[in-house]
Design a protein around this motif. Sequence first.
Motif, PDB file in Angstrom:
ATOM      1  N   LEU A 177      -1.594  13.383   3.654  1.00  0.00           N
ATOM      2  CA  LEU A 177      -0.877  12.199   3.963  1.00  0.00           C
ATOM      3  C   LEU A 177      -1.161  11.209   4.838  1.00  0.00           C
ATOM      4  O   LEU A 177      -1.787  11.968   6.345  1.00  0.00           O
ATOM      5  CB  LEU A 177       0.589  12.351   4.479  1.00  0.00           C
ATOM      6  N   VAL A 178      -1.906   9.978   4.962  1.00  0.00           N
ATOM      7  CA  VAL A 178      -1.877   8.720   6.442  1.00  0.00           C
ATOM      8  C   VAL A 178      -0.809   8.158   6.346  1.00  0.00           C
ATOM      9  O   VAL A 178      -0.903   6.904   5.812  1.00  0.00           O
ATOM     10  CB  VAL A 178      -3.177   8.343   6.288  1.00  0.00           C
ATOM     11  N   GLY A 179      -0.275   8.348   7.647  1.00  0.00           N
ATOM     12  CA  GLY A 179       0.433   7.479   8.001  1.00  0.00           C
ATOM     13  C   GLY A 179       0.136   6.086   8.282  1.00  0.00           C
ATOM     14  O   GLY A 179      -0.732   5.888   8.888  1.00  0.00           O
ATOM     15  N   ILE A 180       0.287   4.656   7.679  1.00  0.00           N
ATOM     16  CA  ILE A 180       0.397   3.389   8.439  1.00  0.00           C
ATOM     17  C   ILE A 180       1.815   2.352   8.827  1.00  0.00           C
ATOM     18  O   ILE A 180       2.359   2.594   8.083  1.00  0.00           O
ATOM     19  CB  ILE A 180      -0.576   3.222   6.753  1.00  0.00           C
ATOM     20  N   ALA A 181       1.458   1.957   9.760  1.00  0.00           N
ATOM     21  CA  ALA A 181       2.700   1.155  10.431  1.00  0.00           C
ATOM     22  C   ALA A 181       2.733   0.370   9.325  1.00  0.00           C
ATOM     23  O   ALA A 181       3.387  -0.683   9.164  1.00  0.00           O
ATOM     24  CB  ALA A 181       2.819   0.916  11.667  1.00  0.00           C
ATOM     25  N   ASP A 182       0.984  -0.782   9.425  1.00  0.00           N
ATOM     26  CA  ASP A 182       1.295  -1.644   9.496  1.00  0.00           C
ATOM     27  C   ASP A 182       0.634  -1.735   6.833  1.00  0.00           C
ATOM     28  O   ASP A 182      -0.079  -1.219   7.151  1.00  0.00           O
ATOM     29  CB  ASP A 182      -0.205  -2.386   9.761  1.00  0.00           C
ATOM     30  N   ALA A 183       2.136  -2.457   6.779  1.00  0.00           N
ATOM     31  CA  ALA A 183       2.306  -2.289   5.110  1.00  0.00           C
ATOM     32  C   ALA A 183       0.663  -3.123   4.432  1.00  0.00           C
ATOM     33  O   ALA A 183       0.830  -2.773   3.400  1.00  0.00           O
ATOM     34  CB  ALA A 183       3.632  -3.120   4.475  1.00  0.00           C
ATOM     35  N   SER A 184       0.720  -4.020   5.376  1.00  0.00           N
ATOM     36  CA  SER A 184      -0.174  -4.943   4.409  1.00  0.00           C
ATOM     37  C   SER A 184      -2.331  -4.154   4.219  1.00  0.00           C
ATOM     38  O   SER A 184      -2.877  -4.283   3.248  1.00  0.00           O
ATOM     39  CB  SER A 184      -0.850  -5.986   4.689  1.00  0.00           C
ATOM     40  N   LEU A 186      -1.556  -0.508   4.038  1.00  0.00           N
ATOM     41  CA  LEU A 186      -1.646  -0.009   3.413  1.00  0.00           C
ATOM     42  C   LEU A 186      -2.252  -0.504   1.463  1.00  0.00           C
ATOM     43  O   LEU A 186      -3.386  -0.055   1.071  1.00  0.00           O
ATOM     44  CB  LEU A 186      -0.631   0.675   2.880  1.00  0.00           C
ATOM     45  N   ILE A 187      -2.488  -1.593   1.409  1.00  0.00           N
ATOM     46  CA  ILE A 187      -2.191  -2.734   0.034  1.00  0.00           C
ATOM     47  C   ILE A 187      -4.063  -2.313   0.108  1.00  0.00           C
ATOM     48  O   ILE A 187      -4.550  -2.202  -0.988  1.00  0.00           O
ATOM     49  CB  ILE A 187      -1.681  -3.745   0.399  1.00  0.00           C
ATOM     50  N   THR A 188      -4.693  -2.963   1.447  1.00  0.00           N
ATOM     51  CA  THR A 188      -6.103  -3.033   1.237  1.00  0.00           C
ATOM     52  C   THR A 188      -6.411  -1.845   1.597  1.00  0.00           C
ATOM     53  O   THR A 188      -8.081  -1.822   0.938  1.00  0.00           O
ATOM     54  CB  THR A 188      -6.726  -4.285   2.979  1.00  0.00           C
ATOM     55  N   GLY A 189      -5.742  -1.030   2.089  1.00  0.00           N
ATOM     56  CA  GLY A 189      -6.697   1.314   1.829  1.00  0.00           C
ATOM     57  C   GLY A 189      -6.803   1.287   0.565  1.00  0.00           C
ATOM     58  O   GLY A 189      -8.120   2.199   0.392  1.00  0.00           O
ATOM     59  N   ALA A 197      -3.372   6.727  -3.064  1.00  0.00           N
ATOM     60  CA  ALA A 197      -2.665   6.629  -3.695  1.00  0.00           C
ATOM     61  C   ALA A 197      -2.008   5.703  -2.100  1.00  0.00           C
ATOM     62  O   ALA A 197      -2.101   6.434  -0.840  1.00  0.00           O
ATOM     63  CB  ALA A 197      -1.458   7.242  -4.312  1.00  0.00           C
ATOM     64  N   ILE A 198      -1.082   4.905  -3.254  1.00  0.00           N
ATOM     65  CA  ILE A 198       0.134   4.923  -1.861  1.00  0.00           C
ATOM     66  C   ILE A 198       1.290   5.009  -1.367  1.00  0.00           C
ATOM     67  O   ILE A 198       1.911   4.526  -2.865  1.00  0.00           O
ATOM     68  CB  ILE A 198      -0.089   3.394  -1.143  1.00  0.00           C
ATOM     69  N   ALA A 199       2.249   5.004  -0.983  1.00  0.00           N
ATOM     70  CA  ALA A 199       3.536   5.360  -1.140  1.00  0.00           C
ATOM     71  C   ALA A 199       4.530   4.374  -0.273  1.00  0.00           C
ATOM     72  O   ALA A 199       4.411   5.576   0.945  1.00  0.00           O
ATOM     73  CB  ALA A 199       4.782   6.701  -1.490  1.00  0.00           C
ATOM     74  N   THR A 200       4.617   4.007  -0.746  1.00  0.00           N
ATOM     75  CA  THR A 200       6.264   3.370   0.260  1.00  0.00           C
ATOM     76  C   THR A 200       6.936   2.169  -0.652  1.00  0.00           C
ATOM     77  O   THR A 200       7.165   2.436  -1.471  1.00  0.00           O
ATOM     78  CB  THR A 200       5.600   2.150   1.304  1.00  0.00           C
ATOM     79  N   ALA A 201       7.392   1.042   0.525  1.00  0.00           N
ATOM     80  CA  ALA A 201       8.799   0.512  -0.131  1.00  0.00           C
ATOM     81  C   ALA A 201       8.192  -0.432  -1.657  1.00  0.00           C
ATOM     82  O   ALA A 201       7.460  -1.110  -1.131  1.00  0.00           O
ATOM     83  CB  ALA A 201       9.427  -0.105   0.719  1.00  0.00           C
ATOM     84  N   SER A 202       9.657  -0.330  -2.568  1.00  0.00           N
ATOM     85  CA  SER A 202       9.024  -1.399  -3.871  1.00  0.00           C
ATOM     86  C   SER A 202       9.515  -2.812  -3.375  1.00  0.00           C
ATOM     87  O   SER A 202       9.985  -3.361  -1.538  1.00  0.00           O
ATOM     88  CB  SER A 202      10.509  -1.368  -5.020  1.00  0.00           C
ATOM     89  N   GLY A 203       8.184  -3.846  -3.493  1.00  0.00           N
ATOM     90  CA  GLY A 203       8.075  -5.311  -2.952  1.00  0.00           C
ATOM     91  C   GLY A 203       7.256  -5.345  -2.297  1.00  0.00           C
ATOM     92  O   GLY A 203       6.689  -5.965  -1.866  1.00  0.00           O
ATOM     93  N   VAL A 204       6.412  -4.024  -1.567  1.00  0.00           N
ATOM     94  CA  VAL A 204       5.400  -3.492  -0.662  1.00  0.00           C
ATOM     95  C   VAL A 204       4.460  -3.231  -1.695  1.00  0.00           C
ATOM     96  O   VAL A 204       3.312  -3.301  -1.675  1.00  0.00           O
ATOM     97  CB  VAL A 204       5.650  -2.964   0.500  1.00  0.00           C
ATOM     98  N   ALA A 205       4.874  -2.053  -2.273  1.00  0.00           N
ATOM     99  CA  ALA A 205       4.021  -0.816  -2.437  1.00  0.00           C
ATOM    100  C   ALA A 205       3.206  -1.774  -3.925  1.00  0.00           C
ATOM    101  O   ALA A 205       1.623  -1.683  -3.956  1.00  0.00           O
ATOM    102  CB  ALA A 205       4.101   0.284  -3.109  1.00  0.00           C
ATOM    103  N   GLU A 206       3.880  -2.369  -4.539  1.00  0.00           N
ATOM    104  CA  GLU A 206       2.898  -3.056  -6.126  1.00  0.00           C
ATOM    105  C   GLU A 206       2.366  -4.417  -5.484  1.00  0.00           C
ATOM    106  O   GLU A 206       2.093  -5.070  -6.674  1.00  0.00           O
ATOM    107  CB  GLU A 206       4.693  -3.571  -6.823  1.00  0.00           C
ATOM    108  N   GLN A 207       2.407  -4.892  -4.636  1.00  0.00           N
ATOM    109  CA  GLN A 207       1.724  -5.729  -3.849  1.00  0.00           C
ATOM    110  C   GLN A 207       0.123  -5.545  -4.476  1.00  0.00           C
ATOM    111  O   GLN A 207      -0.831  -6.406  -4.607  1.00  0.00           O
ATOM    112  CB  GLN A 207       2.134  -6.232  -2.968  1.00  0.00           C
TER     113      GLN A 207
END
Length: 339
Positions: A177-184, A186-189, A197-207
């Motif tokens: 598990l890699v903790g990332i504070a910046d939601a964007s 996660l997407i670019t990662g 994989a990424i796991a976070t809030a709906s509306g963020v992860a699906e981007q």
Amino acid sequence: MRHHLKIAVCLLAAGVMSTGGVGAQTATSPKPIKVMTAAPSLTTAVPLTVIARHFDKAHGLVIENPQAGTNSALIIDAVLSGNADFAVAGTLTVLQAIRAGGDLTIIGGVANNQLVTVVGNDVPKKIGVTSDAPIGERIKALKGLTIGTNPAGATYTQMLRAYLKEYGLDPDNDVKLVGIADASALITGLEQGRFDAIATASGVAEQALSLNAGSVWFSGARGDIPGSEKSIVALAVTRPDVIEKDPATVEAFRASLADGLKAINEDHVETGRVLKEQFFQKFDPSLWEIVWNGATAAFPTSLTFSRDAFTFWISNDPKGAESYQDIDYEKITYGPSQG
């Protein structure tokens, strides 16, 4: 998403001084209160709906909406310091702040489990499991993967850890598990292959889907995880002194949130259209439709924060339920929100 989100509920102060306090409220003299929340996602959809559909005005409130980041600790600090009167923040962060001595009262739960996991395009073939497999198989198949998520101890991180454990995985050894504070990030990662994989809030992860970087593996928002409706992920909070000095405003704020919940649940399509137009303009329209229409289990029907939800979260705190032995559910939860 890189700027702090600060929702200031700016209410006209006319008439307040003449009453000798902030307790009086009329249609022509709305009150100045300040509400802090995180960046726009499905987790913050209830307060955003209040703004977008003008339920604030119906209860004597006017909300200004500068937008920012996703740090619940900063949001809570604003309430504790007196720089804000209310906040909507992650459940576990709220409970941890209370455990640490933060003088907070929970006045409502505003979002069910909205944990969404998106896997990279090559992952299903690599692990030999498809996205329509039973939920237990999908979660077990994450073994050995690198998963980008929120920082350690954050609400969605602990929720992910809880489900990994429930389905037989050790979150400390079976996955990375890699903790990332910046939601964007996660997407670019995920797009760049740093995460499987990424796991976070709906509306963020699906981007990530709009970048063709992956596919949804499981979604609490659409009800993939049994019983997840008890896992309230976002709470509205205030300080006890706000309730004591101005209960009418507390009730007005709760009433506006209740209207937001009702609109989301009973007028879902129109509410989604308004939210998209006002707060999610950059969200791919076809993707937004999938996310919003698929959020069939994402929101409660009332502002209740139940004892069961309280028990779920303290049991999944990194320090264990025993660290909350001095915390009384009934004392930290506003009476009308108990259940």
